[in-house]
Design a protein around this motif. Structure first.
Motif, short mmCIF file in Angstrom:
data_model
loop_
_atom_site.label_atom_id
_atom_site.label_comp_id
_atom_site.label_asym_id
_atom_site.label_seq_id
_atom_site.Cartn_x
_atom_site.Cartn_y
_atom_site.Cartn_z
N MET A 1 1.12 -0.99 0.36
CA MET A 1 0.15 -0.02 -0.07
C MET A 1 1.05 1.26 -0.29
SD MET A 1 -3.19 0.92 2.47
CE MET A 1 -4.09 -0.37 2.96
N PRO A 2 0.40 2.57 -0.73
CA PRO A 2 1.29 3.94 -0.96
C PRO A 2 1.19 4.20 0.75
CG PRO A 2 0.10 3.11 -2.85
CD PRO A 2 -0.22 2.01 -1.91
N GLU A 3 1.98 5.27 0.82
CA GLU A 3 2.41 5.24 1.77
C GLU A 3 2.86 7.28 1.66
OE1 GLU A 3 4.74 3.66 5.24
OE2 GLU A 3 3.51 2.24 5.45
N LEU A 4 2.01 8.31 2.05
CA LEU A 4 2.64 9.50 1.89
C LEU A 4 2.78 9.86 3.64
CD1 LEU A 4 3.26 11.84 -0.03
CD2 LEU A 4 1.39 12.55 0.28
N THR A 5 4.23 10.88 4.16
CA THR A 5 4.02 10.43 5.52
C THR A 5 4.29 12.70 5.40
OG1 THR A 5 6.52 10.17 5.21
CG2 THR A 5 4.60 8.66 6.22
N MET A 6 4.10 13.02 6.28
CA MET A 6 4.44 14.58 6.42
C MET A 6 4.64 14.81 8.12
SD MET A 6 1.73 16.49 4.21
CE MET A 6 1.21 15.82 2.05
N ASN A 7 5.88 15.91 7.82
CA ASN A 7 6.37 16.22 9.28
C ASN A 7 5.18 17.39 9.82
OD1 ASN A 7 8.19 14.18 8.75
ND2 ASN A 7 10.00 15.52 8.32
N ASP A 8 5.78 17.69 11.16
CA ASP A 8 5.44 18.73 11.74
C ASP A 8 5.39 20.10 10.75
OD1 ASP A 8 3.77 20.45 13.30
OD2 ASP A 8 5.18 21.65 14.92
N GLY A 9 4.45 21.31 10.36
CA GLY A 9 5.01 22.60 9.64
C GLY A 9 3.50 22.44 8.67
N VAL A 10 4.13 23.88 8.61
CA VAL A 10 3.04 24.24 7.08
C VAL A 10 2.67 23.17 6.31
CG1 VAL A 10 2.63 25.86 6.17
CG2 VAL A 10 3.47 26.30 8.33
N LEU A 11 2.05 23.36 5.40
CA LEU A 11 1.78 23.18 4.11
C LEU A 11 2.12 23.92 2.83
CD1 LEU A 11 -1.13 19.80 4.37
CD2 LEU A 11 1.74 19.84 4.80
N PHE A 12 3.16 24.08 1.62
CA PHE A 12 4.06 24.82 1.01
C PHE A 12 2.39 24.62 -0.93
CE2 PHE A 12 7.42 25.75 -1.16
CZ PHE A 12 7.05 27.65 -2.72
N PHE A 13 2.27 25.40 -0.74
CA PHE A 13 1.90 25.62 -2.31
C PHE A 13 2.33 26.62 -2.94
CE2 PHE A 13 -1.08 22.73 -0.26
CZ PHE A 13 -1.80 22.03 -0.52
N PRO A 14 3.42 26.23 -3.47
CA PRO A 14 4.00 27.44 -4.92
C PRO A 14 3.22 27.53 -5.74
CG PRO A 14 4.82 24.85 -5.49
CD PRO A 14 4.04 24.53 -4.18
N VAL A 15 3.49 29.18 -6.22
CA VAL A 15 3.21 29.41 -7.69
C VAL A 15 3.81 28.77 -8.51
CG1 VAL A 15 2.32 31.49 -7.18
CG2 VAL A 15 4.15 31.42 -7.86
N THR A 16 3.40 29.65 -9.54
CA THR A 16 4.27 28.37 -11.09
C THR A 16 4.83 29.67 -11.78
OG1 THR A 16 3.61 26.30 -11.28
CG2 THR A 16 4.62 28.00 -13.30
N PRO A 17 5.84 30.61 -11.64
CA PRO A 17 5.99 31.69 -12.15
C PRO A 17 6.56 31.74 -13.34
CG PRO A 17 8.22 30.63 -10.44
CD PRO A 17 6.77 29.84 -10.63
N PHE A 18 6.24 32.93 -14.52
CA PHE A 18 6.16 32.74 -16.30
C PHE A 18 7.10 33.83 -16.69
CE2 PHE A 18 1.64 31.16 -14.98
CZ PHE A 18 1.77 30.16 -15.76
N ASP A 19 7.92 33.86 -17.58
CA ASP A 19 9.12 35.01 -17.41
C ASP A 19 8.32 35.65 -18.05
OD1 ASP A 19 8.84 33.29 -20.13
OD2 ASP A 19 10.85 32.85 -20.26
N GLY A 20 9.39 36.06 -19.14
CA GLY A 20 9.12 37.56 -20.13
C GLY A 20 7.75 36.95 -20.90
N PRO A 156 -6.14 1.31 -2.30
CA PRO A 156 -5.14 1.07 -1.72
C PRO A 156 -4.59 2.50 -1.36
CG PRO A 156 -5.59 -1.03 -2.27
CD PRO A 156 -6.60 0.01 -3.15
N SER A 157 -4.63 3.31 -2.91
CA SER A 157 -3.32 4.33 -3.04
C SER A 157 -4.41 5.78 -2.73
CB SER A 157 -3.00 4.32 -3.95
OG SER A 157 -4.30 4.31 -5.33
N VAL A 158 -4.78 5.55 -2.11
CA VAL A 158 -6.21 6.94 -1.88
C VAL A 158 -5.43 6.85 0.15
CG1 VAL A 158 -8.31 7.86 -0.77
CG2 VAL A 158 -7.79 6.42 -3.47
N VAL A 159 -4.64 8.08 0.32
CA VAL A 159 -4.21 8.18 1.74
C VAL A 159 -4.69 9.37 1.81
CG1 VAL A 159 -2.21 6.63 1.08
CG2 VAL A 159 -2.26 8.92 0.87
#
Length: 303
Positions: A1-20, A156-159
């Protein structure tokens, strides 16, 4: 079964930068992600809502996910967005796995709705395309019932489940369904500017939340996270009243500002991440000035 663990802290959602030239700026994205990982992010959610998943071509999606994985360098999990048209969602899932992502955030299907059985089948189809663990986003065209969450947890993979609806009673039912299943499930408060509602979510067993503010002002977002975690009600209230509530009022003036304001805040901080893509719009100069004043006020409260 796939696992995904996260430590204590803020969950970060980055922007996607676009150039000129309106291309994904991989160097800037790498700088953005590496900097926030150093600021204490517990996980990176790349090419998701704040990262304008809706506006990325498949090759751009791959570019953004690859840059985020490289910049995180294994320090924290990288969860990539997927969703929309089923064919596109499957392709994104396969690409994210090949590029080294640790999990997927499954966003709603595009344009059409469906019955609960169809929504579960949508997640099942994405799960069949990848071995990565899945976090299902309960929002919009993919609003689930507790019975459907029970069915999802048989995959199984929904965690995890991220709640973007805001019905605390239903969120608590999801938590109880997971408890009855005997599975460890990651639950997230995924409302816009989740800090305003996180105390209520914590009370029903949802300890994690997404923070778009962390992308542009990690000092403010981390101060709030620590105050809430440690039960510092005075500091929590000061940040809610002096920063987060006024930010939400500004956000609600224009559709899409949940993303636009974050990119503007990053530009104000000296990171030239470019504009948002249509149909989103950038703030006016007057709104930008108000955002700058709010960020100043938030930092005064933190100090």
């Amino acid at each position: 079964m796939p696992e995904l663990t996260m430590n204590d802290g803020v969950l970060f959602f980055p922007v996607t930068p676009f150039d000129g030239s309106d291309r994904v700026d991989t160097e800037l994205l790498g700088q953005h992600v590496a900097g926030r990982v150093a600021d204490g992010a517990a996980a990176v959610f790349a090419a998701c809502g704040t990262g304008e998943f809706h506006a990325l071509a498949h090759d751009e999606y791959e570019t953004a996910v690859a840059a985020a994985v490289a910049a995180a360098a294994g320090a924290v999990p990288v969860v990539a967005g997927t969703g929309g048209p089923l064919g596109h969602a499957r392709a994104c899932a396969r690409s994210a796995e090949q590029l080294g992502a640790d999990g997927l955030l499954v966003m709603p299907p595009y344009l059409v709705g469906g019955p609960q059985s169809g929504l579960v089948a949508y997640v099942e189809a994405i799960a069949a395309a990848t071995g990565l663990p899945l976090i299902v986003y309960h929002r919009g065209a993919a609003t689930f019932t507790p019975e459907s969450v029970e069915a999802l947890l048989r995959i199984p993979s929904v965690v995890g489940v991220k709640d973007g609806v805001g019905d605390i009673a239903v969120a608590q039912q999801f938590v109880r369904v997971a408890a009855a299943s005997g599975r460890e499930v990651l639950f997230f408060n995924g409302l816009l500017t989740a800090e305003l509602s996180q105390a209520a979510y914590r009370a029903v067993g949802v300890p994690l939340y997404s923070s778009a503010v962390f992308a542009m002002a990690p000092d403010i977002a981390t101060a709030f996270y620590v105050a809430l975690r440690d039960g510092d009600s005075e500091r929590t209230a000061a940040l809610l009243d002096g920063f987060y509530s006024p930010l939400v009022r500004l956000r609600d003036e224009t559709p899409g500002f949940a993303v636009s304001l974050i990119k503007t805040g990053l530009r104000l901080g000296g990171l030239p991440v470019g504009s948002v893509r249509a149909p989103l719009v950038d703030p006016t100069s007057e709104q930008t000035a108000r955002l700058a004043a709010l960020l100043d006020r938030g930092r005064e409260l933190v100090a």
